[in-house]
Design an enzyme around this catalytic site. Structure first.
Site, PDB file in Angstrom:
ATOM      1  N   ASN A 155       0.756  -1.419   0.118  1.00  0.00           N
ATOM      2  CA  ASN A 155      -0.057   0.032   0.247  1.00  0.00           C
ATOM      3  C   ASN A 155       0.921   1.292  -0.003  1.00  0.00           C
ATOM      4  OD1 ASN A 155       0.520   0.896   2.819  1.00  0.00           O
ATOM      5  ND2 ASN A 155      -0.347  -0.974   3.108  1.00  0.00           N
TER       6      ASN A 155
ATOM      7  N   PRO B 188      -3.776 -11.511  10.611  1.00  0.00           N
ATOM      8  CA  PRO B 188      -3.872 -11.276  12.294  1.00  0.00           C
ATOM      9  C   PRO B 188      -4.055  -9.744  12.288  1.00  0.00           C
ATOM     10  CG  PRO B 188      -1.671 -11.931  11.840  1.00  0.00           C
ATOM     11  CD  PRO B 188      -2.338 -12.066  10.467  1.00  0.00           C
TER      12      PRO B 188
ATOM     13  N   LYS C  98     -11.602  -2.861  18.889  1.00  0.00           N
ATOM     14  CA  LYS C  98     -10.233  -3.357  19.311  1.00  0.00           C
ATOM     15  C   LYS C  98      -9.780  -2.997  20.704  1.00  0.00           C
ATOM     16  CE  LYS C  98      -9.045  -2.673  14.534  1.00  0.00           C
ATOM     17  NZ  LYS C  98      -7.647  -2.827  13.566  1.00  0.00           N
TER      18      LYS C  98
ATOM     19  N   LYS D 270     -13.663   1.126  15.357  1.00  0.00           N
ATOM     20  CA  LYS D 270     -12.493   0.497  15.815  1.00  0.00           C
ATOM     21  C   LYS D 270     -11.781   0.598  17.092  1.00  0.00           C
ATOM     22  CE  LYS D 270     -11.439   0.833  10.771  1.00  0.00           C
ATOM     23  NZ  LYS D 270     -10.442   1.595   9.737  1.00  0.00           N
TER      24      LYS D 270
ATOM     25  N   PHE E 284      -4.561   4.090  14.766  1.00  0.00           N
ATOM     26  CA  PHE E 284      -4.698   5.054  13.781  1.00  0.00           C
ATOM     27  C   PHE E 284      -6.023   4.487  12.773  1.00  0.00           C
ATOM     28  CE2 PHE E 284      -1.943   8.572  12.971  1.00  0.00           C
ATOM     29  CZ  PHE E 284      -1.104   8.297  13.944  1.00  0.00           C
TER      30      PHE E 284
HETATM   31  O1  PMT Z   1       2.713   6.291   6.316  1.00  0.00           O
HETATM   32  P1  PMT Z   1       2.266   7.338   5.734  1.00  0.00           P
HETATM   33  O2  PMT Z   1       2.536   7.647   4.380  1.00  0.00           O
HETATM   34  O3  PMT Z   1       2.860   8.999   6.607  1.00  0.00           O
HETATM   35  O4  PMT Z   1       0.778   7.667   6.033  1.00  0.00           O
HETATM   36  C1  PMT Z   1       0.199   7.573   7.309  1.00  0.00           C
HETATM   37  C2  PMT Z   1      -0.948   6.755   7.490  1.00  0.00           C
HETATM   38  C3  PMT Z   1      -2.201   7.246   6.299  1.00  0.00           C
HETATM   39  C4  PMT Z   1      -0.663   5.251   7.059  1.00  0.00           C
HETATM   40  C5  PMT Z   1      -1.421   6.751   9.138  1.00  0.00           C
HETATM   41  O5  PMT Z   1      -1.639   7.942   9.377  1.00  0.00           O
HETATM   42  C6  PMT Z   1      -2.457   5.654   9.200  1.00  0.00           C
HETATM   43  O6  PMT Z   1      -3.698   6.029   9.075  1.00  0.00           O
HETATM   44  N1  PMT Z   1      -2.128   4.511   9.636  1.00  0.00           N
HETATM   45  C7  PMT Z   1      -3.148   3.699   9.769  1.00  0.00           C
HETATM   46  C8  PMT Z   1      -3.659   2.807   8.606  1.00  0.00           C
HETATM   47  C9  PMT Z   1      -4.397   1.765   8.815  1.00  0.00           C
HETATM   48  O7  PMT Z   1      -4.172   0.479   8.522  1.00  0.00           O
HETATM   49  O8  PMT Z   1      -5.619   2.083   9.212  1.00  0.00           O
HETATM   50  P2  PMT Z   1      -6.883   0.941   9.465  1.00  0.00           P
HETATM   51  O9  PMT Z   1      -8.098   1.801   9.784  1.00  0.00           O
HETATM   52  O10 PMT Z   1      -6.962  -0.259   8.364  1.00  0.00           O
HETATM   53  O11 PMT Z   1      -6.680   0.048  10.793  1.00  0.00           O
HETATM   54  C10 PMT Z   1      -6.735   0.658  12.174  1.00  0.00           C
HETATM   55  C11 PMT Z   1      -5.804   0.206  13.120  1.00  0.00           C
HETATM   56  O12 PMT Z   1      -5.370  -1.097  13.239  1.00  0.00           O
HETATM   57  C12 PMT Z   1      -4.441   0.920  12.828  1.00  0.00           C
HETATM   58  O13 PMT Z   1      -3.794   1.458  13.955  1.00  0.00           O
HETATM   59  C13 PMT Z   1      -3.418  -0.254  12.117  1.00  0.00           C
HETATM   60  O14 PMT Z   1      -2.068   0.075  12.485  1.00  0.00           O
HETATM   61  C14 PMT Z   1      -4.062  -1.330  12.905  1.00  0.00           C
HETATM   62  N2  PMT Z   1      -3.984  -2.491  12.263  1.00  0.00           N
HETATM   63  C15 PMT Z   1      -4.732  -2.704  11.193  1.00  0.00           C
HETATM   64  C16 PMT Z   1      -4.707  -4.211  10.479  1.00  0.00           C
HETATM   65  C17 PMT Z   1      -3.942  -5.040  11.243  1.00  0.00           C
HETATM   66  N3  PMT Z   1      -3.924  -6.231  10.283  1.00  0.00           N
HETATM   67  N4  PMT Z   1      -3.111  -4.922  12.001  1.00  0.00           N
HETATM   68  C18 PMT Z   1      -3.222  -3.644  12.655  1.00  0.00           C
HETATM   69  O15 PMT Z   1      -2.483  -3.509  13.884  1.00  0.00           O
END
Ligand code: PMT
Length: 402
Positions: free
Chosen positions: A210, A303, A339, A335, A321
């Site tokens: 990504n 996971p 979580k 979330k 995030f």
């Molecule tokens: O890296 P940059 O280019 O600076 O961009 C920053 C960003 C947009 C990536 C960052 O600000 C951000 O939003 N990161 C989280 C991205 C994400 O995967 O979001 P999500 O809404 O899909 O996931 C929710 C949370 O679960 C996140 O904290 C993620 O790290 C966590 N997660 C998700 C899936 C997974 N399998 N394991 C996780 O730990």
């Protein structure tokens, strides 16, 4: 510079023309209240005499490992234990190389291995030597171990060339050393940050990935370290330098990221990584040939690292995030609840927003409240987020349990 009062600083001086500036550094560190002991490499003694540093530091200067007289006083292990900071200024290219491979071939390199104190290096060398791939590789290895780099600066060099490689001025080095001792709101807290994308292998040469650059997560790691936390940064494949004072673990896939996180102990988790939600059910061992007009990829769920830690370690203060393209608050709050998080920082993504961009804006939510952080460079935004996290962490019942 107040943090320097009564601090024990072991100043290493290596061979380079900037060695003469280290004399002024000793004076400034002492004026700020630090006790300074100087160790010189043999090369350094070609530029400045030990007597200069002895007069300025008020202590005999050491340069030899096998020095029976000196070892009868404070031996080198005692000296390593005495140090609260090992500051090497100037740090030559040769010294960086020796430290990177863990050599103990002179007193200063031995002390760096033998001391549990933080190490800061102030590189000083010709710009071509600084930019040489070998030096840069050494710098990456050293910073990944949590060794701090103070500089180098950029400008006119003693050799007449212009570019990066100048040692920072003594006043700046003394200020940076002082900052290391200044206690922040998160001092003593072990924090882990996930950052960057993950890559999920399709075959040996292809992957699902990504657009995450790691900038947001790296900025958060830097801000946590600046707030006094002991920071481990588990990073997916990104092209960013390790922030000063941060220990970095590089991983590729979601499974590797989870395994790396599970190996660490921490009280605070900030999950900024864009972890792939799915991976190919099987990664082909050989490169897939383009014989068929179409192929179907079967994907299987990865996971959830954040949810796994939140469930397994309830004492950890968890900050997620949320990257959203619509209904930001509803999905982010979902979330937060699903979580079992303490806080979530939500950002809009897509069309140049969030991912890859230099700046960002966040809406931060917790169970009974929230706030908005306006668009700002990611480093500024990270500082604001960390201040918010530090406040809520301190007020949480988790602070003493971690
Ligand atoms: O890296 P940059 O280019 O600076 O961009 C920053 C960003 C947009 C990536 C960052 O600000 C951000 O939003 N990161 C989280 C991205 C994400 O995967 O979001 P999500 O809404 O899909 O996931 C929710 C949370 O679960 C996140 O904290 C993620 O790290 C966590 N997660 C998700 C899936 C997974 N399998 N394991 C996780 O730990």
């Amino acid at each position: 510079m107040n943090g320097l009062v009564n601090r024990h600083i072991l100043l290493g001086v290596t061979g380079g023309i900037a060695a003469y500036k280290a004399a002024e550094l000793v004076r400034l560190l002492r004026r700020a209240g630090a006790e300074v002991r100087v160790v010189m490499t043999r090369g350094a003694t070609e530029f400045v005499t030990p007597l200069t540093f002895q007069a300025l530091s008020g202590h005999a200067v050491r340069s030899e490992l096998f020095d029976a007289v000196a070892e009868a006083g404070m031996d080198h292990i005692e000296l390593a234990r005495w140090a609260e900071l090992v500051l090497v200024a100037p740090a030559s290219a040769d010294f960086l190389a020796r430290l990177a491979v863990g050599r103990a071939d002179d007193l200063l390199a031995t002390l760096c291995l033998a001391s549990a104190a933080p190490i800061a290096l102030a590189p000083a060398m010709n710009q071509q030597m600084w930019q040489a791939p070998a030096t840069q590789e050494n710098v990456r290895r050293l910073t990944a171990r949590g060794i701090r780099l103070f500089g180098p600066g950029c400008g006119e060099q003693a050799c007449g060339e212009v570019g990066p490689g100048r040692m920072l001025e003594p006043a700046e080095l003394a200020r940076l050393a002082g900052e290391l001792f200044a206690s922040g709101p998160l001092s003593g807290v072990r924090a882990l940050v996930t950052a960057g994308p993950t890559r999920e292998a399709i075959d040996p040469v292809r992957f699902i990935g990504n657009r995450s650059s790691g900038k947001m997560g790296f900025a958060v790691a830097a801000a946590l370290a600046a707030a006094g936390a002991e920071v481990v940064l588990v990073a997916g494949p990104v092209a960013l330098p390790t922030p000063p004072g941060v220990r970095r673990v590089d991983v590729e896939s979601a499974a590797e990221m989870l395994a790396a996180v599970e190996q660490e102990q921490f009280e605070l988790l900030v999950a900024a990584a864009a972890v792939a939600d799915y991976r190919p059910a099987t990664a082909e061992h050989a490169k897939i040939k383009k014989e068929r007009a179409a192929i179907a990829l079967e994907l299987t769920r990865n996971p959830d690292i954040l949810a796994t830690i939140s469930a397994a370690r309830p004492a950890v203060f968890t900050v997620g995030f949320a990257a959203e393209t619509d209904e930001l608050e509803r999905y982010a709050r979902g979330k937060l609840a699903q979580k079992g998080l303490d806080m979530i920082a939500a950002n809009w993504v897509g069309a140049g927003r969030g991912f890859e961009a230099e700046s960002n804006a966040l809406q931060v939510f917790w169970a009974d409240g929230g706030t908005s952080l306006d668009e700002a460079p990611k480093s500024d935004l990270a500082r604001q987020l960390v201040a918010l996290v530090a406040g809520r962490y301190a007020a949480s019942g988790k602070k003493s349990k971690g």
